[in-house]
Enzyme design. Sequence first.
Site, mmCIF file in Angstrom:
data_model
loop_
_atom_site.group_PDB
_atom_site.id
_atom_site.type_symbol
_atom_site.label_atom_id
_atom_site.label_comp_id
_atom_site.label_asym_id
_atom_site.label_seq_id
_atom_site.Cartn_x
_atom_site.Cartn_y
_atom_site.Cartn_z
ATOM 1 N N ASN A 19 6.665 -6.642 -4.500
ATOM 2 C CA ASN A 19 5.271 -7.072 -4.406
ATOM 3 C C ASN A 19 5.011 -7.644 -3.013
ATOM 4 O OD1 ASN A 19 2.800 -8.474 -4.759
ATOM 5 N ND2 ASN A 19 3.242 -8.736 -6.944
ATOM 6 N N ILE A 20 3.888 -7.267 -2.420
ATOM 7 C CA ILE A 20 3.558 -7.805 -1.086
ATOM 8 C C ILE A 20 3.252 -9.297 -1.135
ATOM 9 C CG2 ILE A 20 2.762 -5.647 -0.028
ATOM 10 C CD1 ILE A 20 -0.128 -6.568 -0.680
ATOM 11 N N TYR A 43 -13.922 -5.922 -3.607
ATOM 12 C CA TYR A 43 -13.119 -5.054 -2.731
ATOM 13 C C TYR A 43 -13.752 -4.960 -1.333
ATOM 14 C CZ TYR A 43 -11.245 -0.470 -1.175
ATOM 15 O OH TYR A 43 -10.681 0.565 -0.480
ATOM 16 N N LYS A 83 -12.073 -6.198 2.121
ATOM 17 C CA LYS A 83 -11.823 -5.290 3.253
ATOM 18 C C LYS A 83 -12.500 -5.820 4.524
ATOM 19 C CE LYS A 83 -9.266 -1.886 1.588
ATOM 20 N NZ LYS A 83 -7.909 -1.626 2.107
#
Length: 339
Positions: free
Chosen positions: A54-55, A154, A158
């Site tokens: 997992n990041i 989202y 971003k």
Amino acid sequence: MRKAAILITGANGEIGHGLIRALQDTADVPVVALDIQEVDPALRPALHENIVGNILDQNVLDSINSRYELSAIYHLAALLSTRAEFSPKIAHQVNVDGTLNLLTLAVDQARSQGRPVKFFFPSSLAVYGIPDLETKLKAGAVKEDDFLFPQTMYGCNKLYCELLGTYHARYYQRLAADAGTFRVDFRSIRFPGLISAVTLPAGGTSDYASEMVHAAAQGIPYDCFIREDGVMPFMTMPDAIRAIGEIMAAPVERLSRRVYNITAFSPSAAELRQIILTHFPRAEIGFKVDDRRQDIVDSWPVEVDQSAAREDWGWQPADDLESAFSGYLVPAIKERYRH
Ligand code: SER
């Protein structure tokens, strides 16, 4: 001794699939993949290491940092726009905290190597938020700095990560005595909806285009969740992958900005249906509109202005709508579902 490598996060996703194959042919150092899932077995021969992790797990990132000398990071891992609306907090953690973790890894790498580390970040036309349909239809090709009021989690994620990346490239710790020695060479493309013949997206709002064509190729009836006149920009995955290669190869002094729009064609959902029917005449494509997903598409531009990408790094999409289908999607998708 750390081993020279390139890191791709979200490697098992749609862009990851195409990018790993492209890097297999072009990269001068081994590719290391990080994904929360096992990477597609078909991609593994192209990888030096395939890390399932997992990041958000600092131990995973520390281990990568201690074992590899990264010349570039392609940070693709994200929750897409529809899924993020259902789990906004998790989306923020993965999309924002995850990106900050990777930028920090890039800083650590740059500092220890004494040179900037290239960082690719796929942004999205979801950063735009046009207030109403009338304005959308009048707006024409929207420039990078207009209408930046995203209506989705989202899109917010971003947009903020574009800013974070640009900050890391230009201003990170500018008051430190050694400022400038640990910069991240951040490069980002705002993609339109991407259509691949090989993979299907998961959890995006532009998924209807891919779903329509994949269903038609398999002889499965499909109800599109966007209105017939719903319209937004799209591009084929091979064009998207080529764009990543081009922006990453561009001399840094050519980049007048860190984030670029690109696009290829903007069909309405009815036009998509029509072109699919010319190739798959027996396809059954209906419309069962989801008003909430429609609202998201209505807040995205019909077209984006890509003149900066053209001027700075020579961007030109290879495919228009016709050739996207006849030259790429239809032959490749027929092959995909041949058995
Ligand atoms: N295609 C993406 C989505 O629909 C936008 O980046 O979420």
